[in-house]
Design an enzyme around this catalytic site. Structure first.
Site, PDB file in Angstrom:
ATOM      1  N   GLU A 197     -57.417  64.526  33.998  1.00 24.51           N
ATOM      2  CA  GLU A 197     -58.678  64.969  33.400  1.00 24.51           C
ATOM      3  C   GLU A 197     -58.334  65.720  32.119  1.00 24.51           C
ATOM      4  O   GLU A 197     -57.163  65.811  31.749  1.00 24.51           O
ATOM      5  CB  GLU A 197     -59.461  65.874  34.372  1.00 24.51           C
ATOM      6  CG  GLU A 197     -58.752  67.155  34.749  1.00 24.51           C
ATOM      7  CD  GLU A 197     -59.596  68.105  35.610  1.00 24.51           C
ATOM      8  OE1 GLU A 197     -60.826  67.995  35.630  1.00 24.51           O
ATOM      9  OE2 GLU A 197     -58.992  68.990  36.237  1.00 24.51           O
ATOM     10  N   LYS A 207     -63.004  75.604  41.082  1.00 26.26           N
ATOM     11  CA  LYS A 207     -63.354  76.010  39.720  1.00 26.26           C
ATOM     12  C   LYS A 207     -63.050  77.499  39.569  1.00 26.26           C
ATOM     13  O   LYS A 207     -63.941  78.358  39.572  1.00 26.26           O
ATOM     14  CB  LYS A 207     -64.827  75.686  39.429  1.00 26.26           C
ATOM     15  CG  LYS A 207     -65.135  75.593  37.937  1.00 26.26           C
ATOM     16  CD  LYS A 207     -66.443  74.871  37.707  1.00 26.26           C
ATOM     17  CE  LYS A 207     -66.913  74.946  36.268  1.00 26.26           C
ATOM     18  NZ  LYS A 207     -66.021  74.383  35.265  1.00 26.26           N
ATOM     19  N   LEU A 223     -61.190  68.601  38.820  1.00 25.66           N
ATOM     20  CA  LEU A 223     -62.459  69.211  39.194  1.00 25.66           C
ATOM     21  C   LEU A 223     -63.487  68.101  39.434  1.00 25.66           C
ATOM     22  O   LEU A 223     -63.584  67.176  38.619  1.00 25.66           O
ATOM     23  CB  LEU A 223     -62.944  70.112  38.058  1.00 25.66           C
ATOM     24  CG  LEU A 223     -64.178  70.923  38.424  1.00 25.66           C
ATOM     25  CD1 LEU A 223     -63.777  72.120  39.284  1.00 25.66           C
ATOM     26  CD2 LEU A 223     -64.900  71.399  37.183  1.00 25.66           C
ATOM     27  N   TYR A 228     -66.220  80.197  39.133  1.00 19.78           N
ATOM     28  CA  TYR A 228     -67.343  80.179  38.193  1.00 19.78           C
ATOM     29  C   TYR A 228     -68.027  78.816  38.163  1.00 19.78           C
ATOM     30  O   TYR A 228     -67.538  77.841  38.742  1.00 19.78           O
ATOM     31  CB  TYR A 228     -66.875  80.567  36.791  1.00 19.78           C
ATOM     32  CG  TYR A 228     -66.100  79.474  36.038  1.00 19.78           C
ATOM     33  CD1 TYR A 228     -64.814  79.126  36.400  1.00 19.78           C
ATOM     34  CD2 TYR A 228     -66.683  78.794  34.960  1.00 19.78           C
ATOM     35  CE1 TYR A 228     -64.116  78.128  35.700  1.00 19.78           C
ATOM     36  CE2 TYR A 228     -65.988  77.817  34.264  1.00 19.78           C
ATOM     37  CZ  TYR A 228     -64.706  77.487  34.637  1.00 19.78           C
ATOM     38  OH  TYR A 228     -64.022  76.506  33.961  1.00 19.78           O
TER      39      TYR A 228
HETATM   40  N1  PDD Z   1     -65.639  73.015  32.402  1.00 22.00           N
HETATM   41  N2  PDD Z   1     -62.612  69.526  34.500  1.00 22.00           N
HETATM   42  C1  PDD Z   1     -62.369  70.806  34.142  1.00 22.00           C
HETATM   43  C2  PDD Z   1     -60.977  71.338  34.249  1.00 22.00           C
HETATM   44  C3  PDD Z   1     -63.424  71.595  33.641  1.00 22.00           C
HETATM   45  O1  PDD Z   1     -63.190  72.876  33.304  1.00 22.00           O
HETATM   46  C4  PDD Z   1     -64.737  71.030  33.516  1.00 22.00           C
HETATM   47  C5  PDD Z   1     -65.901  71.815  33.006  1.00 22.00           C
HETATM   48  C6  PDD Z   1     -64.923  69.701  33.925  1.00 22.00           C
HETATM   49  C7  PDD Z   1     -66.284  69.025  33.868  1.00 22.00           C
HETATM   50  O2  PDD Z   1     -67.151  69.497  34.887  1.00 22.00           O
HETATM   51  P1  PDD Z   1     -68.739  69.529  34.677  1.00 22.00           P
HETATM   52  O3  PDD Z   1     -69.154  68.147  34.332  1.00 22.00           O
HETATM   53  O4  PDD Z   1     -69.264  69.952  36.002  1.00 22.00           O
HETATM   54  O5  PDD Z   1     -69.022  70.510  33.575  1.00 22.00           O
HETATM   55  C8  PDD Z   1     -63.851  68.992  34.416  1.00 22.00           C
HETATM   56  C9  PDD Z   1     -66.691  73.915  31.972  1.00 22.00           C
HETATM   57  C10 PDD Z   1     -67.744  73.273  31.153  1.00 22.00           C
HETATM   58  C11 PDD Z   1     -66.054  75.133  31.323  1.00 22.00           C
HETATM   59  O6  PDD Z   1     -64.997  75.525  31.793  1.00 22.00           O
HETATM   60  O7  PDD Z   1     -66.631  75.691  30.396  1.00 22.00           O
END
Ligand code: PDD
Length: 287
Positions: free
Chosen positions: A179, A147, A203, A32
């Site tokens: 993270e 992801k 991620l 996703y």
């Molecule tokens: N999640 N690390 C993880 C495990 C994440 O699920 C996310 C984002 C990030 C940050 O990535 P980005 O800056 O591209 O949003 C880091 C999304 C927002 C979610 O699962 O809803």
């Protein structure tokens, strides 16, 4: 009711349905993206589509759409939904198979779903107040750069954070903070911004990469390096970044005050640079 997209059709979200035999439902077999939308413009779309491709490659699902087709569909989805500021959620699963079998089915068409979510109202007041976080052991798998929709560990970790009256869990693997449960991690130590290097432990966040780009362009010293748990506990500033949180300052970690307990000066500078970038995007001067 907001408008969603499912396998070639735009329809009201509450009418979008998939089979219980979808491998996303049975196995969490899919990937996703979450893409912020500011003033009707998809934020860093090319970066998100590139990461989507990497995730699809990582789980061996063929990309059902070209980048142009993705762009057309997501643009139409945004137009069909109210609000200049939104967030788009999209997911691709391996599709619907005749029987439940762990091995890949043959000739299955991936399921493509996208919906619009209300923009996380930019919580300046919350940001200004900062958030609390706790550290927890990273119980996830070894391919956190994908992801995947298979988010059970992240769900359990986030809930543990909520149960502890904090906003996020910061995950620790082999003595290093990697993270958050759904965010990337930064700390400020001796005036230098530090974030763990990309790799299978985290991620590659789109927000994270933009923060590094803004640091580089504005002469803010930064380093991509592992963050030992003990160093995190002594950091002058800690931030969490994500598409929905933007840049969130952590003022309490494991019930101890971070820095002086207020969002720090480097966060103030970076959030301003980030807002400036968003304003440029709103005006059509950035992507
Ligand atoms: N999640 N690390 C993880 C495990 C994440 O699920 C996310 C984002 C990030 C940050 O990535 P980005 O800056 O591209 O949003 C880091 C999304 C927002 C979610 O699962 O809803």
């Amino acid at each position: 009711m907001s408008t969603a997209y499912l396998n070639g059709t735009f329809l009201p979200l509450d009418r979008a349905q998939v089979s219980v035999m979808d491998r996303g439902f049975l196995f969490g077999d899919g990937v996703y993206e979450v893409i912020p939308v500011y003033n009707g413009k998809l934020f860093r779309l090319i970066h998100h589509l590139k990461r989507l491709q990497n995730s699809l490659d990582g789980v061996r699902i063929g990309n059902p759409l070209t980048d142009n087709e993705w762009t057309e569909i997501l643009t139409e989805l945004v137009v069909n939904n109210a609000g200049e500021d939104q967030a788009v959620y999209l997911q691709v699963t391996r599709g619907v198979a005749a029987k439940r079998d762990h091995a890949f089915p043959i000739d299955t068409r991936p399921t493509v779903f996208a919906m619009s979510m209300p923009a996380a109202a930019v919580r300046t007041s919350t940001s200004e107040a900062g958030v609390k976080a706790i550290t927890l052991p990273d119980i996830r798998w070894q391919q956190c750069d994908i992801k995947a929709i298979t988010l059970l560990p992240n769900v359990l970790l986030r809930q543990q954070a909520i149960d502890a009256a904090t906003a996020e869990a910061i995950l620790v693997k082999n003595g290093y903070a990697t993270e958050g449960a759904a965010s990337n991690l930064f700390m400020v130590s001796n005036g230098v911004l530090v974030t763990p290097p990309s790799g299978p432990d985290l991620l590659p966040g789109i927000t994270r990469d933009l923060v590094l780009e803004l640091a580089a362009a504005n002469g803010i010293p930064f380093r991509e390096a592992g963050i030992p748990e003990q160093e995190l506990a002594q950091a002058a500033e800690i931030w969490l970044t994500s598409s929905t949180r933007e840049i969130s300052p952590v003022t309490h970690l494991d019930n101890r005050i971070v820095g002086d307990g207020q969002p720090g000066p480097l966060w103030r500078r970076m959030i301003q640079l980030y807002q400036d970038y968003k304003e440029a995007l709103r005006r059509g001067e950035a992507s």
